[in-house]
Design an enzyme around this catalytic site. Structure first.
Site, PDB file in Angstrom:
ATOM      1  N   ARG A 116       0.944  -1.224   0.033  1.00 24.07           N
ATOM      2  CA  ARG A 116       0.150  -0.054   0.023  1.00 24.07           C
ATOM      3  C   ARG A 116       0.975   1.215  -0.011  1.00 24.07           C
ATOM      4  O   ARG A 116       1.072   1.987   1.101  1.00 24.07           O
ATOM      5  CB  ARG A 116      -0.855   0.091   1.214  1.00 24.07           C
ATOM      6  CG  ARG A 116      -2.028   1.013   1.269  1.00 24.07           C
ATOM      7  CD  ARG A 116      -3.193   0.819   2.076  1.00 24.07           C
ATOM      8  NE  ARG A 116      -4.070  -0.427   1.614  1.00 24.07           N
ATOM      9  CZ  ARG A 116      -4.856  -1.210   2.240  1.00 24.07           C
ATOM     10  NH1 ARG A 116      -5.214  -0.690   3.490  1.00 24.07           N
ATOM     11  NH2 ARG A 116      -5.504  -2.371   1.721  1.00 24.07           N
ATOM     12  N   ASP A 171      -4.071  -1.996  -6.495  1.00 20.25           N
ATOM     13  CA  ASP A 171      -4.089  -2.395  -5.004  1.00 20.25           C
ATOM     14  C   ASP A 171      -5.750  -2.779  -5.294  1.00 20.25           C
ATOM     15  O   ASP A 171      -6.501  -2.331  -4.928  1.00 20.25           O
ATOM     16  CB  ASP A 171      -4.303  -0.983  -4.330  1.00 20.25           C
ATOM     17  CG  ASP A 171      -4.347  -1.873  -2.747  1.00 20.25           C
ATOM     18  OD1 ASP A 171      -4.541  -2.899  -2.666  1.00 20.25           O
ATOM     19  OD2 ASP A 171      -4.272  -1.033  -2.033  1.00 20.25           O
ATOM     20  N   TYR A 225       0.765  -0.464   7.804  1.00 19.19           N
ATOM     21  CA  TYR A 225      -0.226  -1.582   7.981  1.00 19.19           C
ATOM     22  C   TYR A 225       0.314  -2.247   9.398  1.00 19.19           C
ATOM     23  O   TYR A 225       1.137  -1.895  10.186  1.00 19.19           O
ATOM     24  CB  TYR A 225       0.329  -2.847   7.102  1.00 19.19           C
ATOM     25  CG  TYR A 225      -0.051  -2.679   5.787  1.00 19.19           C
ATOM     26  CD1 TYR A 225      -1.369  -3.064   5.127  1.00 19.19           C
ATOM     27  CD2 TYR A 225       0.884  -2.301   4.770  1.00 19.19           C
ATOM     28  CE1 TYR A 225      -1.580  -2.984   3.951  1.00 19.19           C
ATOM     29  CE2 TYR A 225       0.425  -2.339   3.352  1.00 19.19           C
ATOM     30  CZ  TYR A 225      -0.675  -2.806   2.926  1.00 19.19           C
ATOM     31  OH  TYR A 225      -1.154  -2.653   1.537  1.00 19.19           O
TER      32      TYR A 225
END
Length: 385
Positions: free
Chosen positions: A130, A138, A237
């Site tokens: 990301r 994505d 993340y």
């Protein structure tokens, strides 16, 4: 480059890896595109539109696998009942496969090993990092948007009482309470959908960014008391928590779980098994008739007793472990997925062929098998190798 688009064979999977619009773009790149007959029918993309875009329709999927140098799929390779063989058996050495593989999930370990043994070069879409330059590729975020919306609709459908505040001749019915665990793309869409249905909404996330998103969605934050330095990894993340910290998070959640009518689970750790946040003992404390939707099931699930790929009632609670929720919204999800796939293929293509830059962050994160070996770090860790 010959691109093959097979029809998905997972039960109730109506998505397809390319639209006529993206097929036309592949043709502009100089590719030959083979589409299995009726591959797009479930998403309402007819064969005639693919032909008009420049594709060749293939009746026998084995011919498609034999001819294609690149296979684009939505779901991981599965056993094809109609052919009496696994999709991997129809692939060949040096062939590229780009799809959602979820290689860290135990149910996929043997399949990943078989791909490596076959010499397939596989790239998993759930490994796309990301980062800003990968945003258009994505597919995980795109499908998370679909899963967040449709998953909450599924919860509403299974809930045996009203979601919004209801005033009627019989009196007042209080609004249902919905808790979302993991407030990323899917979680945010789930919260906004639940709120639009009239629920009182709550959210929990170990990451400061996710906690901010709870408020942005108009929900109340459940603070799970995890230090930020343990929660956030590269790219923002979530990280896997130490066992004692995860246990404390479970204990905090155990105090609010009995109050909830809907719990939506979407906490993921890229390339690794999802953390168990709802234990079986916690499920036992929930109201009879309440609902859990666990969209983390592809990576093991956030609920300890989520049925793998199904819907079951356990301890009076309906637990939804459907694996392909975006597939229930096939037209929109196919359009999003196909465009993400196109951007990824364009990124990897040089002089009309796939050319992997092994030093690129995107490739290093998503590459799963190559040269007869498993190279995906999360899968190797999960397999204990």
């Amino acid at each position: 480059m010959i691109i093959g688009i097979p029809k998905e064979i997972m039960h109730e999977e109506d998505r397809v890896a390319a639209t006529p619009e993206t097929v036309a773009e592949y043709v502009k790149l100089g590719a030959t595109v083979l589409v299995e007959k009726n591959a797009g029918a479930g998403a309402f993309y007819p064969d005639a539109d693919y032909v008009a875009a420049g594709a060749e329709i293939i009746d026998d999927v084995e011919d498609l696998y034999a001819k294609a140098s690149v296979i684009l799929k939505v779901k991981e390779p599965l056993f094809n009942d109609a052919k009496g063989k696994h999709e991997i058996e129809m692939m060949h050495e040096g062939q590229y496969l780009i799809t959602f593989i979820h290689p860290a999930s135990p149910v996929n370990w043997q399949m990943v090993k078989d791909m490596a043994a076959k010499g397939v070069i596989s790239i998993t879409l759930d490994g796309i990092p990301r980062i800003s330059r990968a945003q258009s590729m994505d597919a995980l975020s795109s499908m998370s948007t679909c899963a967040g919306y449709k998953g909450m609709i599924m919860a509403a459908d299974r809930l045996p009482w009203f979601i919004p505040n209801i005033m009627c001749a019989a009196g007042q019915i209080r609004p249902a309470k919905a808790l979302v665990l993991g407030v990323g793309v899917a979680g945010m869409r789930a919260l906004t959908t639940a709120k639009s249905l009239g629920a009182q909404t709550y959210g929990a996330d170990i990451r400061p960014m996710g906690q901010e998103s709870v408020g942005a969605c108009g929900a109340k934050l459940i603070d799970v008391e995890v230090p930020a330095e343990l929660a956030v990894g590269p790219g923002g993340y979530a990280l896997r928590l130490p066992d004692d910290v995860l246990k404390h998070e479970q204990e905090v959640l155990a105090k609010v779980v009995p109050e909830m009518d809907i719990i939506f689970c979407s906490s993921l750790i890229p390339g690794k098994l999802a953390p168990i946040l709802i234990t079986e003992e916690m499920v036992k404390t929930m109201k009879p008739g309440s609902v859990i939707v666990d969209i983390a099931i592809d990576q093991g699930g956030n609920c300890e007793i989520t049925p793998k790929g199904g819907i079951e009632q356990k301890h009076g609670v309906t637990i939804i472990g459907t694996k392909n929720i975006p597939g229930i919204l096939p037209t929109s999800s196919t359009w999003m997925f196909a465009n993400n796939m196109l951007e990824l293929v364009k990124f990897m293509t040089k002089d009309g062929e796939i050319a992997l830059d092994m030093d690129d962050e995107i490739i290093k994160s998503a590459l799963t098998t190559i040269d007869g070996k498993i190279v995906h770090a999360g899968a190797l860790e999960a397999m204990g190798e």
